[in-house]
Design an enzyme around this catalytic site. Sequence first.
Site, mmCIF file in Angstrom:
data_model
loop_
_atom_site.group_PDB
_atom_site.id
_atom_site.type_symbol
_atom_site.label_atom_id
_atom_site.label_comp_id
_atom_site.label_asym_id
_atom_site.label_seq_id
_atom_site.Cartn_x
_atom_site.Cartn_y
_atom_site.Cartn_z
ATOM 1 N N HIS A 62 -33.961 -4.724 22.355
ATOM 2 C CA HIS A 62 -32.970 -4.596 21.358
ATOM 3 C C HIS A 62 -31.941 -3.757 21.651
ATOM 4 O O HIS A 62 -31.060 -3.357 20.818
ATOM 5 C CB HIS A 62 -33.881 -4.210 19.998
ATOM 6 C CG HIS A 62 -34.740 -5.067 19.371
ATOM 7 N ND1 HIS A 62 -35.440 -4.692 18.236
ATOM 8 C CD2 HIS A 62 -35.342 -6.114 19.632
ATOM 9 C CE1 HIS A 62 -36.208 -5.476 17.908
ATOM 10 N NE2 HIS A 62 -35.993 -6.446 18.790
ATOM 11 N N ASP B 50 -38.765 -4.254 21.732
ATOM 12 C CA ASP B 50 -37.763 -3.254 20.735
ATOM 13 C C ASP B 50 -36.836 -2.632 21.581
ATOM 14 O O ASP B 50 -36.398 -3.105 22.435
ATOM 15 C CB ASP B 50 -38.799 -2.407 19.957
ATOM 16 C CG ASP B 50 -38.097 -2.071 18.555
ATOM 17 O OD1 ASP B 50 -37.099 -1.519 18.543
ATOM 18 O OD2 ASP B 50 -38.839 -2.236 17.692
#
Length: 391
Positions: A238, A215
């Site tokens: 991310h 993430d």
Amino acid sequence: MVSKTIFSKIYLLFLYVSIVQAQPAVFDITKYGAVADGKADTSQAILSAWKEACAATGSSKILIPTGTFLSGVVSVAGPCKGGIEIEVQGTLQAPPDLQGEGWFNFDHVDEFTISGKGTFDGQGESAWKANNCAKDPKCKPMPMNFRFNFIKKGLVRDVTSLNSKNFHVNVLGCEDFTFQSFIITAPETSINTDGIHIGRSKGVTIIDTKIGTGDDCISIGDGTQNLKVSKVTCGPGHGISIGSLGRYENEEPVSGITVTGCTLTNTMNGVRIKSWPAQFGGSASDIHFEDITMENVSNPILIDQNYCPYGQCNDKGPSKVKISGVSIKNIKGTSASALSVKLDCSSGFPCENVELADIDLAYSGAEGPAKSECTNVKPTITGKLNPAGCQ
């Protein structure tokens, strides 16, 4: 008259006593029953060592020696009588079925350090398979490797956070907290394993740190002020994200964010500011992304004020979060998508005082020529802008 020889001996004795007194008292967890067999739960030994270290006058050190130690949840709190350092030389492992919101939880401690070359292994593989919290608000919480709450003058240095079941690190209500030469590792497929999440904290610094996860490498929540991120490598993951903002009522402003000298490789996003549409108000200002290298990054530069994962938005109105005072300078490298610069601001609260300078992002994929796109914002553009447009 005291001779010079006697005076020298007295001085050396005084110096020796001063040095000895300055050394921290050491509390080795094996003295409290911890066994490095990877089977016996050592959490009680760590808690006992903490209790004595916290009560000791002057600085103290809790030692996790070499070896593998299994540990359940450890939750400790101050205030303590002096500064405390936890030196980790070995590996701490969480049980695969550990439940709760946090594995190692530290609350209201001043002058606190975690150091050493050791590893905190969350053993998160089984938890990622069962994690449906993104879609089910009533899901069981998965424990984060670290929760730092209301720490002043904190330092995490040299240790590794491995395979957390949830976020690796959550920082809440802290002041003057530094992460240095910190390593965070989880596979790209791991669910919700943000590297470092910061909220309602002031004066956090992240430097010379390596983050690869499933993430956001760094996620910046509401109330974060005066954050400095420098020389961080991110990937997989991310990217480095401010937000999401505007999802909850009474969120505090984000301001004074500086991200410099970082490298992002094979990440889903590069540098990003995101807010939910139609929900609640808020603001993000005085934000600076500079001297950043992108290597095969999708969405290298992104402001997304229509952030709505998993279709959770019922109201499609514009975001109520105000974004202003943003500079994005000297961003170079390669984009994995044709749309390498996207500034999608709110129609209700357009972005203001946004500057793009010296952007050079190459794209050579099958989506056509590289492009930039700006909505509800008129950025000031100086130097080179590749891809062109966005005016």
